[in-house]
Design an enzyme around this catalytic site. Structure first.
Site, PDB file in Angstrom:
ATOM      1  N   GLY A  16       0.781  -1.184   0.071  1.00 19.99           N
ATOM      2  CA  GLY A  16      -0.054  -0.108   0.114  1.00 19.99           C
ATOM      3  C   GLY A  16       0.952   1.352   0.120  1.00 19.99           C
ATOM      4  N   GLY A 119       6.244  -2.802   3.266  1.00 22.76           N
ATOM      5  CA  GLY A 119       5.452  -3.144   4.570  1.00 22.76           C
ATOM      6  C   GLY A 119       5.908  -4.749   4.660  1.00 22.76           C
ATOM      7  N   ILE A 143       1.626   2.740   6.841  1.00 22.77           N
ATOM      8  CA  ILE A 143       0.946   3.863   7.824  1.00 22.77           C
ATOM      9  C   ILE A 143       0.587   2.999   9.177  1.00 22.77           C
ATOM     10  CG2 ILE A 143      -0.264   5.227   5.805  1.00 22.77           C
ATOM     11  CD1 ILE A 143      -2.961   3.733   6.513  1.00 22.77           C
ATOM     12  N   ASP A 144       0.637   1.697   9.031  1.00 20.27           N
ATOM     13  CA  ASP A 144       0.054   0.764  10.129  1.00 20.27           C
ATOM     14  C   ASP A 144       0.996   0.953  11.153  1.00 20.27           C
ATOM     15  OD1 ASP A 144      -0.732  -1.429   7.686  1.00 20.27           O
ATOM     16  OD2 ASP A 144      -1.936   0.064   8.411  1.00 20.27           O
ATOM     17  N   GLY A 187      -5.088   0.541   9.793  1.00 27.29           N
ATOM     18  CA  GLY A 187      -3.931  -0.241  10.657  1.00 27.29           C
ATOM     19  C   GLY A 187      -4.039  -1.436  10.558  1.00 27.29           C
ATOM     20  N   ARG A 188      -4.984  -2.260   9.914  1.00 31.11           N
ATOM     21  CA  ARG A 188      -4.938  -3.583   9.457  1.00 31.11           C
ATOM     22  C   ARG A 188      -4.881  -4.370  10.582  1.00 31.11           C
ATOM     23  NH1 ARG A 188      -2.340  -5.704   4.344  1.00 31.11           N
ATOM     24  NH2 ARG A 188      -0.791  -4.258   4.616  1.00 31.11           N
ATOM     25  N   GLN A 290      -6.008   8.441   4.639  1.00 27.79           N
ATOM     26  CA  GLN A 290      -4.657   8.443   5.468  1.00 27.79           C
ATOM     27  C   GLN A 290      -3.467   8.039   4.536  1.00 27.79           C
ATOM     28  OE1 GLN A 290      -6.352   5.819   9.272  1.00 27.79           O
ATOM     29  NE2 GLN A 290      -7.661   5.748   7.323  1.00 27.79           N
ATOM     30  N   ARG A 291      -3.698   7.653   3.502  1.00 21.43           N
ATOM     31  CA  ARG A 291      -2.547   6.837   2.584  1.00 21.43           C
ATOM     32  C   ARG A 291      -2.058   8.026   1.555  1.00 21.43           C
ATOM     33  NH1 ARG A 291      -3.555   1.358   1.496  1.00 21.43           N
ATOM     34  NH2 ARG A 291      -3.097   1.673  -0.597  1.00 21.43           N
TER      35      ARG A 291
HETATM   36  O1  F6P Z   1      -1.092  -1.496   5.102  1.00 19.89           O
HETATM   37  C1  F6P Z   1      -1.593  -0.386   4.751  1.00 19.89           C
HETATM   38  C2  F6P Z   1      -3.157  -0.155   4.493  1.00 19.89           C
HETATM   39  O2  F6P Z   1      -3.692   0.762   4.302  1.00 19.89           O
HETATM   40  C3  F6P Z   1      -4.022  -1.041   5.749  1.00 19.89           C
HETATM   41  O3  F6P Z   1      -4.163  -0.175   6.962  1.00 19.89           O
HETATM   42  C4  F6P Z   1      -5.073  -1.148   5.109  1.00 19.89           C
HETATM   43  O4  F6P Z   1      -5.931  -2.173   5.840  1.00 19.89           O
HETATM   44  C5  F6P Z   1      -4.688  -1.783   3.879  1.00 19.89           C
HETATM   45  O5  F6P Z   1      -3.631  -1.311   3.588  1.00 19.89           O
HETATM   46  C6  F6P Z   1      -5.820  -1.439   2.640  1.00 19.89           C
HETATM   47  O6  F6P Z   1      -5.153  -2.128   1.321  1.00 19.89           O
HETATM   48  P1  F6P Z   1      -5.276  -2.060  -0.012  1.00 19.89           P
HETATM   49  O7  F6P Z   1      -4.774  -0.774  -0.351  1.00 19.89           O
HETATM   50  O8  F6P Z   1      -5.031  -3.181  -0.733  1.00 19.89           O
HETATM   51  O9  F6P Z   1      -7.132  -1.677  -0.106  1.00 19.89           O
END
Ligand code: F6P
Length: 364
Positions: A16, A119, A143-144, A187-188, A290-291
């Site tokens: 991510g 990650g 971000i986690d 935050g997974r 958040q990303r």
């Molecule tokens: O690992 C970063 C993260 O943003 C997690 O917090 C979130 O659960 C996951 O990636 C979302 O994944 P994707 O970008 O595949 O939807």
């Protein structure tokens, strides 16, 4: 006079995205070229670029002005495993191990070492490549903040700023409407974002995966606040939190875009609060905000430190390690200490304790 071939290093960004990726690419390229006269090859879209041999030679010009730019100029892929790549064989999906093909591509380009920015999943895959003889240096990104061996991964503090500002904004509307406001953050499998944004944003209740919650405890906290004259409550929920009586999902379960309002844990919690208390409850899922966006000041410095350190480690031949920061000091960590692990919130740790001292409820 035959000119000496310049040493060549590879770089890729996997998993991510998060603020700071471009800043760390910038630090790597400037250090590699200016200090060591290396060539830098950027592979596109994570490990996929290694499979399909998609790359770009990175120059100082390419990284000029990148420090504050969100995203990654190299692109990335989430949950792509080159050891189990899904391919189409006569209309049928099959898993194919593309690792040997990747090793051949890296050798064809005379790549001395590969800097992998990612990650836990990306770093764990990199660890597997070390067992095929590829020399790796990892940089902790996400971000986690669930990566062991480092005080924090870059991207985490930028996400905290976004989540904290969101909580600040929710206070005024919650108070005006006498509502319970739930903010769901990412935050997974770890609750770091919810815990620290909750503390910084003054949440009244923080729910994290490490402390399974009892909805009755959540409701008691809300009603106690109401009795004391506070007609609103702010709850910061980690996407991975679960009620006490719920089957624990596979810790490795991929979260992701599945978290829509209808199927989120926050919708479940809001429904129970309204049904039991009749108090208006609203949910905001912060999601990919958040990303995105530019890295925080802290992350700009952290990414610069880690990018420089990664190239220094390559120059010293200090491979198969992650460039980590421990007690704010640069300290490389063996990939074997990081791969396949998850750094969870210590439930008896200082941050949970100070939150409880501030009167925060954890649903327990
Ligand atoms: O690992 C970063 C993260 O943003 C997690 O917090 C979130 O659960 C996951 O990636 C979302 O994944 P994707 O970008 O595949 O939807």
């Amino acid at each position: 006079m035959i000119s000496k071939r310049r040493k060549r290093i590879g770089v890729l960004t996997g998993g991510g995205d998060c603020p700071g990726l471009n800043a760390v690419i910038r630090a790597i390229v400037k250090t590699a070229i200016n200090i060591y006269d290396y060539e830098v090859m950027g592979f596109l879209d994570g490990y996929m670029g290694l499979v399909y041999n998609r790359f770009t030679k990175l120059s100082l010009e390419d990284v000029s002005g990148l420090l504050d730019k969100g995203g990654t100029i190299l692109g990335t892929t989430d949950s792509f495993d080159p050891f189990n790549m899904m391919v189409d064989v006569n209309g049928e999906k099959q898993k194919k191990d593309m690792s040997r093909h990747i090793v051949d591509n890296l050798n064809m380009h005379n790549i001395e070492g590969l800097i992998v920015i990612g990650g836990i999943n990306t770093i764990s895959t990199a660890y597997k490549f070390t067992q095929l003889g590829i020399k790796i240096i990892a940089i902790p990104k996400n971000i986690d903040n669930d990566i062991p061996g480092t005080d924090s991964s870059f991207g985490f503090y930028s996400a905290l700023n976004t989540a904290t500002k969101a909580l600040d904004k929710l206070h005024s509307t919650a108070e005006s409407h006498h509502r319970v406001m739930i903010l769901e953050v990412m935050g997974r499998r770890a609750g770091w974002v919810a815990l620290q944004a909750g503390i910084a944003g003054g949440a009244d209740i923080i729910l994290i995966p490490e402390i399974p919650y009892d909805i009755n405890s959540v409701i008691r906290k809300i009603l106690d606040r109401k009795k004391s004259g506070k007609n609103f409550s702010i709850i910061c929920v980690s996407e991975g939190c679960r009620p006490k009586n719920d089957a624990i999902e596979d810790a490795g379960e991929e979260k992701g875009a599945l978290n829509t309002l209808s199927n989120s844990i926050s919708a479940k919690i809001a429904g129970e609060i309204e049904a039991i208390t009749d108090l208006e409850t609203r949910v905001t899922i912060l999601g990919y905000l958040q990303r995105g966006g530019d890295p925080s000041v802290y992350d700009r410095i952290l990414t610069t430190r880690l990018g420089v350190e990664a190239v220094n480690m390559a120059a010293q031949g200090n491979y198969n390690k992650m460039a980590g920061i421990t007690n704010n000091q640069l300290s490389p960590v063996d990939l074997s200490e990081v791969a396949y692990k998850c750094k969870n919130v210590p439930v008896e740790g200082e941050l949970v304790k100070i939150a409880r001292n501030m009167g925060v409820g954890f649903g327990d």
